[in-house]
Design a protein around this motif. Structure first.
Motif, short mmCIF file in Angstrom:
data_model
loop_
_atom_site.label_atom_id
_atom_site.label_comp_id
_atom_site.label_asym_id
_atom_site.label_seq_id
_atom_site.Cartn_x
_atom_site.Cartn_y
_atom_site.Cartn_z
N MET A 80 -6.53 -3.42 -14.47
CA MET A 80 -6.56 -2.01 -14.80
C MET A 80 -7.92 -1.37 -14.50
SD MET A 80 -3.70 -0.84 -15.92
CE MET A 80 -4.31 0.61 -16.75
N ASP A 81 -8.97 -2.18 -14.46
CA ASP A 81 -10.31 -1.64 -14.26
C ASP A 81 -10.83 -1.83 -12.84
OD1 ASP A 81 -10.57 -4.34 -14.35
OD2 ASP A 81 -12.14 -4.41 -15.87
N THR A 82 -9.93 -2.02 -11.88
CA THR A 82 -10.33 -2.27 -10.49
C THR A 82 -9.74 -1.21 -9.56
OG1 THR A 82 -10.46 -4.66 -10.86
CG2 THR A 82 -10.26 -3.92 -8.58
N LEU A 83 -10.59 -0.62 -8.75
CA LEU A 83 -10.16 0.33 -7.72
C LEU A 83 -9.93 -0.44 -6.43
CD1 LEU A 83 -9.71 3.18 -6.52
CD2 LEU A 83 -12.20 3.30 -6.16
N THR A 84 -8.73 -0.33 -5.87
CA THR A 84 -8.39 -1.01 -4.63
C THR A 84 -8.15 0.01 -3.53
OG1 THR A 84 -7.37 -2.85 -5.84
CG2 THR A 84 -6.82 -2.63 -3.51
N TRP A 121 0.81 -1.21 0.00
CA TRP A 121 0.00 0.00 0.00
C TRP A 121 0.85 1.27 0.00
CZ3 TRP A 121 -0.34 -3.89 3.70
CH2 TRP A 121 0.34 -3.67 4.89
N ASP A 122 2.10 1.18 0.42
CA ASP A 122 2.96 2.36 0.37
C ASP A 122 3.26 2.78 -1.06
OD1 ASP A 122 3.12 2.75 3.06
OD2 ASP A 122 4.97 1.63 3.33
N ARG A 123 3.05 1.88 -2.02
CA ARG A 123 3.28 2.21 -3.43
C ARG A 123 2.00 2.68 -4.13
NH1 ARG A 123 6.15 -2.80 -3.28
NH2 ARG A 123 4.63 -3.77 -4.70
N TYR A 124 0.88 2.70 -3.40
CA TYR A 124 -0.35 3.20 -4.00
C TYR A 124 -0.20 4.72 -4.20
CZ TYR A 124 -2.79 -1.21 -3.06
OH TYR A 124 -3.18 -2.53 -3.04
N SER A 171 -8.83 6.68 -8.14
CA SER A 171 -8.13 6.75 -6.84
C SER A 171 -7.80 8.19 -6.49
CB SER A 171 -6.85 5.91 -6.88
OG SER A 171 -5.93 6.43 -7.83
N THR A 172 -7.86 9.07 -7.49
CA THR A 172 -7.58 10.49 -7.27
C THR A 172 -8.61 11.14 -6.34
OG1 THR A 172 -8.78 10.93 -9.33
CG2 THR A 172 -6.38 10.85 -9.45
N ALA A 193 -5.14 4.33 -1.86
CA ALA A 193 -5.98 4.07 -3.04
C ALA A 193 -5.14 3.86 -4.28
CB ALA A 193 -6.95 5.23 -3.25
N GLN A 194 -5.58 2.89 -5.09
CA GLN A 194 -4.91 2.60 -6.36
C GLN A 194 -5.95 2.16 -7.38
OE1 GLN A 194 -1.02 0.19 -7.26
NE2 GLN A 194 -2.68 -1.29 -7.14
#
Length: 481
Positions: A391-395, A127-130, A452-453, A447-448
């Motif tokens: 690519m089409d999934t918000l995590t 998550w630190d790379r999100y 996610s913005t 958020a990724q």
């Protein structure tokens, strides 16, 4: 004579067109030359003034020391990766939300870097790379004690804490309300998405109650007789009979003793005497199975009810429309033979993923004080690492402290601590650390993925539900494409 004049006219026309061609060609040539000159000047300016794109050069003009080089290499690699990040779709088709109860920013900071004794155990958290991060205010910093159930309502229904508290006065009043709260789970179902809820706690806990229930009582045993007679439903009943609970495609967690009076007891899975137990004659697991059997007569569906880890491991989950897994009498932490978080998530996604539909999966991991916090974070990290890159999934990964502290009502504990700094720093270091650990902390949302913005800055707790609702409204359209 006529022929000669015609020849002259043709030559004039050809000469005129040739002149036009030369003018156009000359203009293009001059434009290209000017463009090349500009590019040359800008490139020289960037190199001389050290503003070149880091994706095109290893370092800026000045050479770094040898001791810095390894870190500059790593830094440039991370920057290049961020610059190469694909745009992807504007709105997601699927949503995956991981909720970690009992962890906040303090805990993450303490486990992000290794101690001297654990220098080889550093974990690079996924998550630190999100790319995006939001902080959610802790509305409980002014309440003592903090009602955790109301905080869950704020997260998942967008209802402010004070309004949620007003609704908890009497079960009778809640039952008679016409404007039933719609959680993000129900909104996803109404938008046509498949839905699932997985928890390492019991299914009737605070998060489950906020997602598909509307009652402060987990089961019927502890509900006042008057409430039962008036038709009020506990959370366990709402899970089986409520519209949100009935529509769930996946439900996996603990809490068997809330759903059925007669439960198997072993040394690995005892009945938790501190938790609610179902009343005499209750067997909601049987009711769930009968309910699905009736559904299948109207519209063919495949479903299964499992209660052991080996059943879950051997399950070809992609074949099923509905899956219910009740894996412990109480919380899963009380059963050492309960399935791993990774297994539960993998099987849930097998059920939820369909070419024709998007999905919303909410996964709750409860980390209690008695647990090895570092190990629990590693388990979450491994689970997230194992997810397929869509690519089409918000995590989203939400870290929130489920055990809220009890500051004074007139001033936050952080402010109070700062006011007594002179006294604090005369105390022993361990006491200072205890005070810092007791400060109320905000929740963090990493958020990724598409949209996610939305998750930036400091927001209210209710923002989570509102942002998810906005994404769900568009995900309905994306799923139909």
């Amino acid at each position: 004579m006529v022929t000669s004049q015609r020849t002259k006219d043709i030559c004039r026309k050809v000469r005129l067109k040739s002149t036009q061609v030369f003018i156009v060609a000359g203009t293009c040539l001059i434009t290209v030359m000017i463009t090349l000159l500009c590019i040359g000047f800008m490139t020289r300016y960037e190199v001389e003034n050290e503003v070149a794109n880091v994706a095109d050069v290893e370092y800026w003009k000045d050479k770094v020391a040898a001791s810095q080089k390894i870190w500059y290499d790593k830094g440039i690699e991370e920057l290049n990766e961020a610059l190469r990040m694909p745009a992807g779709p504007i709105y997601p088709r699927n949503l995956r939300i991981f909720v970690v109860q009992g962890i906040d920013g303090r805990h993450l900071a303490s486990h992000r870097f290794p101690s001297r004794e654990r220098s080889q155990e550093n974990t690079n958290f996924v998550w630190d790379r999100y790319p995006h991060l939001a902080r959610l205010k802790n509305s409980c910093s002014q309440r003592s004690p903090c009602p955790v159930g109301s905080v869950s309502q704020a997260f998942w229904s967008g209802l402010p804490l004070e309004k949620s508290l007003e609704m908890e006065t009497e079960c009778r009043q809640m039952d008679n309300q016409t404007d039933t709260l719609l959680s993000v789970l129900r909104q996803a179902q109404l938008a046509g998405l498949r839905t699932g809820f997985v928890t390492t706690q019991r299914l009737t806990g605070a998060t489950g109650a906020a997602l598909y229930g509307n009652s402060p009582y987990e089961c019927d045993e502890r509900m006042p007789l008057g409430f039962l007679q008036s038709g009020c439903q506990d959370v366990a009943r709402q899970l089986i009979s409520g519209e949100t609970g009935k529509s769930l495609n996946v439900i996996i967690g603990g809490g068997r003793q809330m759903l059925s009076r007669l439960v198997p007891q072993t040394k690995y899975d005892p009945v938790d005497e501190l938790l609610c137990q179902a009343g005499e004659g209750r067997n909601l697991l049987k009711e769930w199975r009968n309910q699905k059997l009736r559904q299948s007569k109207i519209k063919p569906i495949r479903f299964d009810l499992i209660q052991r880890t080996d059943e879950l491991e051997s399950l070809n989950a992609s074949r099923y429309d509905h899956l219910m897994g009740v894996m412990a009498n109480g919380d899963l932490s009380g059963n050492p033979k309960a399935p791993s978080l990774n297994l539960m998530v993998d099987k849930s996604l097998e059920v939820l993923e369909r070419k024709s539909q998007g999905y919303l999966l909410i996964v709750e991991q409860v980390i209690q004080k008695k647990m090895n916090t570092r190990r629990q974070l590693q388990i979450l990290n491994e689970t997230l690492n194992g997810l397929r890159k869509d690519m089409d999934t918000l995590t989203l990964v939400l870290f929130t402290n489920g055990v809220y502290s009890q500051p004074s009502l007139d001033v936050s504990e952080e402010t109070e601590t700062i006011s007594y700094l002179s006294e604090i720093f005369n105390e022993q270091e361990i006491r200072v650390q205890e005070r810092l650990q007791q400060m109320p902390s905000e929740s963090l949302v990493f958020a990724q993925g598409p949209r996610s913005t939305l998750f930036v800055g400091v927001q209210n707790e209710t923002f989570l539900a509102h942002a998810i609702a906005h994404v769900l409204s568009r995900s309905k359209l994306v799923s139909k494409l």
